[in-house]
Design a protein around this motif. Structure first.
Motif, short mmCIF file in Angstrom:
data_model
loop_
_atom_site.label_atom_id
_atom_site.label_comp_id
_atom_site.label_asym_id
_atom_site.label_seq_id
_atom_site.Cartn_x
_atom_site.Cartn_y
_atom_site.Cartn_z
N PRO A 60 -77.96 59.98 81.26
CA PRO A 60 -78.81 58.83 80.91
C PRO A 60 -79.60 59.04 79.63
CG PRO A 60 -78.97 59.30 83.26
CD PRO A 60 -78.20 60.43 82.65
N ALA A 61 -80.12 60.25 79.43
CA ALA A 61 -80.86 60.54 78.21
C ALA A 61 -79.94 60.47 76.98
CB ALA A 61 -81.51 61.92 78.29
N LEU A 62 -78.73 60.95 77.13
CA LEU A 62 -77.76 60.88 76.02
C LEU A 62 -77.39 59.43 75.73
CD1 LEU A 62 -75.39 63.88 76.84
CD2 LEU A 62 -76.93 63.67 74.87
N LEU A 63 -77.24 58.62 76.77
CA LEU A 63 -76.94 57.20 76.57
C LEU A 63 -78.04 56.53 75.76
CD1 LEU A 63 -75.53 56.22 80.09
CD2 LEU A 63 -74.26 56.29 77.94
N ALA A 64 -79.29 56.82 76.08
CA ALA A 64 -80.40 56.26 75.32
C ALA A 64 -80.38 56.75 73.88
CB ALA A 64 -81.72 56.62 75.99
N GLY A 65 -80.08 58.03 73.71
CA GLY A 65 -80.02 58.60 72.37
C GLY A 65 -78.95 57.95 71.51
N TYR A 66 -77.76 57.77 72.08
CA TYR A 66 -76.68 57.17 71.31
C TYR A 66 -76.93 55.68 71.06
CZ TYR A 66 -73.48 61.03 70.68
OH TYR A 66 -72.92 62.20 70.23
N GLY A 67 -77.62 55.01 71.98
CA GLY A 67 -77.98 53.62 71.74
C GLY A 67 -78.93 53.50 70.55
N VAL A 68 -79.93 54.37 70.49
CA VAL A 68 -80.87 54.37 69.37
C VAL A 68 -80.15 54.78 68.08
CG1 VAL A 68 -82.95 55.43 68.42
CG2 VAL A 68 -82.85 54.83 70.85
N LEU A 69 -79.26 55.75 68.17
CA LEU A 69 -78.51 56.18 67.00
C LEU A 69 -77.68 55.03 66.42
CD1 LEU A 69 -77.67 58.49 65.11
CD2 LEU A 69 -75.85 59.05 66.75
N GLY A 70 -77.02 54.27 67.29
CA GLY A 70 -76.26 53.11 66.83
C GLY A 70 -77.15 52.08 66.17
N LEU A 71 -78.34 51.86 66.76
CA LEU A 71 -79.28 50.87 66.23
C LEU A 71 -79.75 51.25 64.83
CD1 LEU A 71 -81.22 48.41 66.70
CD2 LEU A 71 -82.84 50.06 67.64
N VAL A 72 -80.27 52.48 64.68
CA VAL A 72 -80.87 52.85 63.40
C VAL A 72 -79.83 53.09 62.31
CG1 VAL A 72 -82.95 53.76 64.48
CG2 VAL A 72 -81.03 55.30 64.07
N SER A 73 -78.66 53.63 62.68
CA SER A 73 -77.63 53.86 61.67
C SER A 73 -77.07 52.55 61.15
CB SER A 73 -76.51 54.75 62.23
OG SER A 73 -75.85 54.11 63.32
N ALA A 74 -76.89 51.57 62.03
CA ALA A 74 -76.40 50.26 61.59
C ALA A 74 -77.44 49.55 60.74
CB ALA A 74 -76.04 49.41 62.80
N LEU A 75 -78.70 49.66 61.13
CA LEU A 75 -79.78 49.05 60.35
C LEU A 75 -79.83 49.64 58.95
CD1 LEU A 75 -82.22 47.16 60.27
CD2 LEU A 75 -83.60 49.02 61.21
N CYS A 76 -79.78 50.97 58.86
CA CYS A 76 -79.78 51.62 57.55
C CYS A 76 -78.56 51.21 56.73
CB CYS A 76 -79.79 53.15 57.72
SG CYS A 76 -81.34 53.82 58.35
N GLY A 77 -77.43 51.07 57.39
CA GLY A 77 -76.20 50.70 56.69
C GLY A 77 -76.30 49.32 56.06
N VAL A 78 -76.82 48.34 56.80
CA VAL A 78 -76.96 46.98 56.27
C VAL A 78 -77.92 46.97 55.08
CG1 VAL A 78 -77.77 44.65 56.77
CG2 VAL A 78 -76.39 45.87 58.45
N VAL A 79 -79.03 47.67 55.22
CA VAL A 79 -80.02 47.70 54.13
C VAL A 79 -79.42 48.37 52.89
CG1 VAL A 79 -82.25 48.64 53.40
CG2 VAL A 79 -81.99 47.67 55.69
N LEU A 80 -78.73 49.48 53.06
CA LEU A 80 -78.16 50.20 51.92
C LEU A 80 -77.10 49.38 51.21
CD1 LEU A 80 -77.95 53.78 53.44
CD2 LEU A 80 -79.23 53.14 51.40
N VAL A 81 -76.20 48.76 51.96
CA VAL A 81 -75.16 47.92 51.34
C VAL A 81 -75.81 46.80 50.54
CG1 VAL A 81 -73.32 46.26 51.80
CG2 VAL A 81 -73.34 48.45 52.99
#
Length: 408
Positions: free
Chosen positions: A314-335
């Motif tokens: 469960p902790a890993l699931l939360a971690g990967y959910g946050v990782l997907g959120l912040v990495s995608a957000l950074c990606g959109v801003v950078l592009v």
């Protein structure tokens, strides 16, 4: 020089929605074809051979990306995208005919895969160059988010659709459906009317592809802020590629969750990314682009460093959910920052350089993480990936021009 923002329609206009929907349909067909291709290759060859052929088929894309950027700048992104879709349609029709006439062989299927990856290398930078010409500057972030929603939705639906078509009519049915999706995409792109078609910086008969590529590289190298943005993209992609592609399997098995757990972690990451795109669409970052990017990259570093010590699924699931959120957000801003920073005459080449970094990072990341885990262990490896994100923050924060970047 860009067109006045008031002359361009927003991301929710009928024309832009049609463009997004058509390219999403194209990605659906492409994902369906990849499933059919992999399934068929495994059937006519061993799994090892299939994996090797698919890996080799992806090499031409990396080589062709820079040339694709030159073509987008020379002929205009609309023309390149339309012709790319038409050629991909033709490849699919030929593939369907060959499979009908003779039994599919590994060599034929690998050749088709290589042709599709080369053509895709022309589509990607042209798409990145076209979107800023279709949207007002203040709506570029929302437009990129909407485009990525369509793209990811198509990719997600491609697997089930491909499996269904494969069961109904085999690889021929998938190829025909994929050909139809490319026709729809070509028609939608052809109907788009960018305010600035993209001027040709140098007469076509006086510049070679090699010189065009060199010009794009010189432009990135000569613009300190742009060079920093591309470097930040590379560091963030490198930090996440290994943990997402291979690390989640290792982490899931370390908790005893096995392959099912790995699948759940990937789903959590995908859902986090989808949430980021929706949030960006509803509430663009605007003048907060710099702080949002820094905070997102810092959060990515913290999550990556913590993954190696989280012992429960469960902790890993939360971690990967946050990782997907912040990495995608950074990606959109950078592009969006790169698109805004780059003049239209060289935007295709700059987008091809960025795409080369994005596609190359997983290749390097996948190779490095395996060696690192064997030599240093899983916990230390995840910390090192987190430090890569920290390095991205340092690069960004060291540039005064980037610290004050805005997207409003």
């Amino acid at each position: 020089m860009t067109a006045p923002a008031r002359l361009r329609r927003g991301p929710l206009s009928t024309s832009y929605l049609a463009f997004v929907s058509a390219t999403g349909l194209s990605s659906l067909g492409d994902a369906a074809w990849m499933l059919a291709l992999t399934t068929t290759l495994v059937g006519v060859a061993s799994a090892t051979t299939a994996g090797l052929l698919l890996a080799l088929a992806g090499v031409p894309r990396v080589i062709a990306l820079l040339g694709g950027g030159v073509a987008a700048d020379r002929y205009g992104p609309v023309r390149v995208m339309v012709w790319t879709d038409l050629l991909r349609c033709a490849v699919m029709v030929v593939a369907a005919g060959v499979v009908l006439a003779v039994e599919p062989t590994a060599g034929v299927l690998a050749a088709v895969a290589a042709a599709m990856t080369v053509l895709g290398a022309f589509f990607v930078p042209a798409s990145g160059a076209l979107r800023p010409l279709l949207l007002p500057e203040e709506h570029l972030v929302r437009g990129n988010a909407l485009y990525l929603i369509g793209l990811r939705a198509g990719q997600a639906a491609g697997g089930p659709v491909g499996a269904a078509l494969l069961g109904l009519g085999g690889v021929v049915a998938v190829a025909v459906a994929n050909a139809a999706s490319f026709l729809v995409s070509a028609a939608a792109v052809a109907r788009s009317r960018p305010e600035v078609p993209g001027p040709v910086p140098v007469p076509r008969d006086r510049v070679s592809v090699r010189e065009g590529i060199a010009g794009g590289l010189r432009h990135v190298a000569g613009d300190r802020a742009l060079r920093g943005l591309v470097l930040v993209v590379g560091l963030l992609e490198l930090s996440a590629a290994g943990p997402v592609n291979i690390g989640l399997v290792l982490l899931a098995h370390s908790t005893g969750a096995g392959d099912v757990g790995a699948g759940l972690l990937l789903t959590a990451f995908t859902l986090g990314a989808a949430l980021a795109f929706v949030l960006t669409l509803v509430r663009p970052v605007g003048r907060r682009a710099g702080p949002v990017l820094v905070l997102g990259a810092c959060a990515q570093a913290v999550v990556l460093c913590s993954l190696g010590v989280l012992g429960a699924l469960p902790a890993l699931l939360a971690g990967y959910g946050v990782l997907g959120l912040v990495s995608a957000l950074c990606g959109v801003v950078l592009v969006s920052l790169i698109q805004r920073r780059t003049p239209a005459p060289v935007r295709g080449r700059v987008m091809s350089i960025m795409s080369l970094v994005v596609f190359g990072a997983p290749l390097l990341g996948n190779a490095v993480i395996g060696i690192s885990v064997d030599a240093l262990g899983l916990t230390t490896t995840m910390v090192l990936h987190g430090l890569s994100a920290v390095a991205a923050v340092c690069v960004y924060a060291s540039s005064p021009a980037l610290r004050g970047a805005r997207l409003d």
